[in-house]
Design a protein around this motif. Structure first.
Motif, PDB file in Angstrom:
ATOM      1  N   GLU A 125     -27.868 -12.576  11.297  1.00 63.77           N
ATOM      2  CA  GLU A 125     -28.986 -11.506  11.677  1.00 63.77           C
ATOM      3  C   GLU A 125     -28.707 -10.447  10.948  1.00 63.77           C
ATOM      4  OE1 GLU A 125     -31.109  -9.920  14.440  1.00 63.77           O
ATOM      5  OE2 GLU A 125     -30.465 -12.108  14.314  1.00 63.77           O
ATOM      6  N   ALA A 126     -27.386 -10.394  10.176  1.00 61.43           N
ATOM      7  CA  ALA A 126     -27.220  -9.451   9.717  1.00 61.43           C
ATOM      8  C   ALA A 126     -27.991  -9.225   8.159  1.00 61.43           C
ATOM      9  CB  ALA A 126     -25.612  -8.990   9.247  1.00 61.43           C
ATOM     10  N   VAL A 127     -28.023 -10.282   7.648  1.00 60.08           N
ATOM     11  CA  VAL A 127     -28.799 -10.677   6.781  1.00 60.08           C
ATOM     12  C   VAL A 127     -30.093 -10.554   7.161  1.00 60.08           C
ATOM     13  CG1 VAL A 127     -30.166 -12.372   4.435  1.00 60.08           C
ATOM     14  CG2 VAL A 127     -27.390 -12.344   5.307  1.00 60.08           C
ATOM     15  N   ARG A 128     -30.890 -11.194   8.335  1.00 57.42           N
ATOM     16  CA  ARG A 128     -32.256 -10.787   8.415  1.00 57.42           C
ATOM     17  C   ARG A 128     -32.134  -9.585   8.509  1.00 57.42           C
ATOM     18  NH1 ARG A 128     -33.467 -11.785  13.579  1.00 57.42           N
ATOM     19  NH2 ARG A 128     -35.838 -11.792  12.802  1.00 57.42           N
ATOM     20  N   LYS A 129     -31.669  -8.339   8.992  1.00 61.39           N
ATOM     21  CA  LYS A 129     -31.659  -6.697   9.210  1.00 61.39           C
ATOM     22  C   LYS A 129     -32.125  -6.803   8.250  1.00 61.39           C
ATOM     23  CE  LYS A 129     -32.992  -6.455  13.465  1.00 61.39           C
ATOM     24  NZ  LYS A 129     -32.637  -7.918  14.392  1.00 61.39           N
ATOM     25  N   CYS A 130     -30.632  -6.363   6.786  1.00 63.15           N
ATOM     26  CA  CYS A 130     -31.070  -5.983   5.298  1.00 63.15           C
ATOM     27  C   CYS A 130     -32.553  -6.357   5.044  1.00 63.15           C
ATOM     28  CB  CYS A 130     -29.357  -6.521   4.721  1.00 63.15           C
ATOM     29  SG  CYS A 130     -28.243  -5.709   5.416  1.00 63.15           S
ATOM     30  N   LYS A 131     -32.176  -7.836   4.977  1.00 63.98           N
ATOM     31  CA  LYS A 131     -33.746  -8.127   4.153  1.00 63.98           C
ATOM     32  C   LYS A 131     -35.126  -7.008   4.717  1.00 63.98           C
ATOM     33  CE  LYS A 131     -32.916 -12.333   3.066  1.00 63.98           C
ATOM     34  NZ  LYS A 131     -33.271 -14.111   2.828  1.00 63.98           N
ATOM     35  N   LEU A 132     -35.350  -6.955   6.525  1.00 59.08           N
ATOM     36  CA  LEU A 132     -36.589  -6.529   6.968  1.00 59.08           C
ATOM     37  C   LEU A 132     -35.769  -4.401   6.682  1.00 59.08           C
ATOM     38  CD1 LEU A 132     -36.755  -8.327  10.520  1.00 59.08           C
ATOM     39  CD2 LEU A 132     -38.322  -8.257   8.556  1.00 59.08           C
ATOM     40  N   THR A 133     -34.928  -4.057   6.719  1.00 58.33           N
ATOM     41  CA  THR A 133     -34.684  -2.655   6.246  1.00 58.33           C
ATOM     42  C   THR A 133     -34.512  -3.159   4.652  1.00 58.33           C
ATOM     43  OG1 THR A 133     -32.376  -2.767   6.694  1.00 58.33           O
ATOM     44  CG2 THR A 133     -34.237  -2.859   8.360  1.00 58.33           C
ATOM     45  N   LEU A 134     -34.998  -3.703   4.240  1.00 51.49           N
ATOM     46  CA  LEU A 134     -34.900  -3.391   2.320  1.00 51.49           C
ATOM     47  C   LEU A 134     -32.941  -3.025   1.976  1.00 51.49           C
ATOM     48  CD1 LEU A 134     -38.176  -2.075   1.204  1.00 51.49           C
ATOM     49  CD2 LEU A 134     -37.041  -4.668   0.917  1.00 51.49           C
ATOM     50  N   ILE A 184     -41.481 -11.440   3.039  1.00 53.97           N
ATOM     51  CA  ILE A 184     -41.882 -10.452   2.742  1.00 53.97           C
ATOM     52  C   ILE A 184     -40.864  -9.385   2.282  1.00 53.97           C
ATOM     53  CG2 ILE A 184     -41.617  -8.386   4.154  1.00 53.97           C
ATOM     54  CD1 ILE A 184     -43.572 -10.210   5.664  1.00 53.97           C
ATOM     55  N   TRP A 185     -39.746 -10.787   1.949  1.00 53.96           N
ATOM     56  CA  TRP A 185     -38.474  -9.517   1.269  1.00 53.96           C
ATOM     57  C   TRP A 185     -38.249  -9.907  -0.067  1.00 53.96           C
ATOM     58  CZ3 TRP A 185     -33.912 -11.883  -0.455  1.00 53.96           C
ATOM     59  CH2 TRP A 185     -33.337 -11.586  -1.288  1.00 53.96           C
ATOM     60  N   LEU A 186     -38.720 -11.044  -0.186  1.00 48.49           N
ATOM     61  CA  LEU A 186     -38.454 -11.359  -1.757  1.00 48.49           C
ATOM     62  C   LEU A 186     -39.857 -10.670  -2.735  1.00 48.49           C
ATOM     63  CD1 LEU A 186     -38.504 -15.523  -2.222  1.00 48.49           C
ATOM     64  CD2 LEU A 186     -36.178 -13.486  -2.560  1.00 48.49           C
ATOM     65  N   HIS A 187     -40.774  -9.704  -2.208  1.00 43.50           N
ATOM     66  CA  HIS A 187     -41.898  -9.854  -2.639  1.00 43.50           C
ATOM     67  C   HIS A 187     -40.780  -8.093  -3.283  1.00 43.50           C
ATOM     68  CE1 HIS A 187     -45.358 -11.712  -1.987  1.00 43.50           C
ATOM     69  NE2 HIS A 187     -44.558 -12.482  -1.044  1.00 43.50           N
ATOM     70  N   HIS A 188     -40.151  -7.319  -2.934  1.00 47.58           N
ATOM     71  CA  HIS A 188     -39.591  -6.587  -3.516  1.00 47.58           C
ATOM     72  C   HIS A 188     -38.369  -6.884  -4.026  1.00 47.58           C
ATOM     73  CE1 HIS A 188     -42.147  -4.785   0.145  1.00 47.58           C
ATOM     74  NE2 HIS A 188     -41.289  -6.229   0.676  1.00 47.58           N
ATOM     75  N   VAL A 189     -38.123  -7.908  -4.562  1.00 54.23           N
ATOM     76  CA  VAL A 189     -36.880  -8.241  -4.927  1.00 54.23           C
ATOM     77  C   VAL A 189     -36.419  -8.763  -6.206  1.00 54.23           C
ATOM     78  CG1 VAL A 189     -35.108  -7.275  -2.869  1.00 54.23           C
ATOM     79  CG2 VAL A 189     -35.625 -10.110  -3.861  1.00 54.23           C
ATOM     80  N   VAL A 190     -37.743  -9.265  -6.607  1.00 53.87           N
ATOM     81  CA  VAL A 190     -38.000 -10.743  -7.595  1.00 53.87           C
ATOM     82  C   VAL A 190     -39.808 -10.410  -8.215  1.00 53.87           C
ATOM     83  CG1 VAL A 190     -36.621 -12.689  -7.344  1.00 53.87           C
ATOM     84  CG2 VAL A 190     -38.513 -12.620  -6.777  1.00 53.87           C
ATOM     85  N   PRO A 191     -39.930 -10.463  -9.175  1.00 55.05           N
ATOM     86  CA  PRO A 191     -41.653 -10.051  -9.612  1.00 55.05           C
ATOM     87  C   PRO A 191     -42.202 -11.655  -8.714  1.00 55.05           C
ATOM     88  CG  PRO A 191     -40.197  -9.828 -11.776  1.00 55.05           C
ATOM     89  CD  PRO A 191     -39.905 -10.985 -10.349  1.00 55.05           C
ATOM     90  N   THR A 192     -43.559 -11.001  -7.862  1.00 53.09           N
ATOM     91  CA  THR A 192     -44.183 -12.454  -7.223  1.00 53.09           C
ATOM     92  C   THR A 192     -45.634 -11.538  -8.184  1.00 53.09           C
ATOM     93  OG1 THR A 192     -44.101 -10.496  -5.196  1.00 53.09           O
ATOM     94  CG2 THR A 192     -42.527 -12.343  -5.427  1.00 53.09           C
ATOM     95  N   LYS A 193     -46.805 -12.491  -7.402  1.00 56.93           N
ATOM     96  CA  LYS A 193     -48.353 -12.161  -7.661  1.00 56.93           C
ATOM     97  C   LYS A 193     -48.652 -11.813  -6.327  1.00 56.93           C
ATOM     98  CE  LYS A 193     -48.168 -15.259 -11.293  1.00 56.93           C
ATOM     99  NZ  LYS A 193     -49.288 -16.832 -12.157  1.00 56.93           N
TER     100      LYS A 193
END
Length: 221
Positions: A125-134, A184-193
């Motif tokens: 749950e902590a990981v989920r919320k950290c991803k959503l809040t960046l 959602i989160w991966l688009h902010h931490v790795v290069p994506t199209k």
């Protein structure tokens, strides 16, 4: 009988059709925000691409029925849009959706060290919320844990935060296996199209987290 739109709504339609600014509609429940958003799509130049999204599948399914048919328009949940962009980045054959990804990572790495049976759930749950809040730094992770009142299961703060930080880095590394938050989160931490549109419309914008908001803005040309 055709709807009679107010002067406020007509200004929204005018701005949507010709304006260059971001536009936020604020009004009380039942006042016609969604109806105004849908009608404003009819004021777009036929050559403009557009994306319409909202929070939750049920709302998006309703929007699909009401939105005008357009070859340059898309109506999707933000998770569906994010996953589509990940497929475009990594290839559909190289990407796997696993909604238990964090549990799996815990089990394969630090699982044996965790004595409390509730700890894997709370870490997830902590990981989920950290991803959503960046949230990425240890200070931000701790702030997010406290904000959402996530139980540390009697672990010291530093140890719990270190586990979350470790899992976030691991989740970023194994980016071809994704859960809902990764869409959602991966688009902010790795290069994506990320696909981009001339106009982006969002219903129930207030329900989105920071990572979702940022992805919405990245989808605008």
């Amino acid at each position: 009988m055709a709807l009679e739109y107010s002067n406020y709504q007509k200004k929204i339609f005018e701005e949507t059709g010709s304006g260059q600014r971001h536009l936020l509609i604020k009004a009380s429940a039942g006042s016609g925000k969604t109806a105004s958003l849908i009608e404003s799509l009819n004021y777009l130049d036929i050559d403009l691409s557009w994306f319409l999204t909202s929070f939750g599948t049920k709302i998006v399914d309703k929007l699909k029925k009401e939105a005008p048919i357009s070859k340059k328009g898309e109506v999707k949940t933000l998770h569906s849009f994010g996953l589509k962009c990940l497929y475009k980045t990594f290839g559909s054959d190289n990407l796997t959706v696993d909604h238990n990804k964090t549990y799996t990572l815990i089990d394969k790495t630090i699982g044996k060290k965790l004595k409390n049976k509730e700890l894997p759930y709370n870490l997830t749950e902590a990981v989920r919320k950290c991803k959503l809040t960046l949230s990425s730094s240890k200070e931000e992770i701790l702030e997010t844990i406290q904000r959402f009142e996530i139980d540390l299961c009697e672990l010291p703060e530093d140890e719990f935060v270190n586990h979350v930080s470790f899992l976030l880095n691991l989740s970023k590394k194994f980016n071809t296996v994704v859960d809902m938050e990764d869409m959602i989160w991966l688009h902010h931490v790795v290069p994506t199209k990320i696909q981009q549109f001339d106009r982006v419309f969002v219903d129930e914008f207030q329900d989105f987290f920071r990572a979702e908001n940022e992805l919405i803005f990245k989808s605008i040309k």
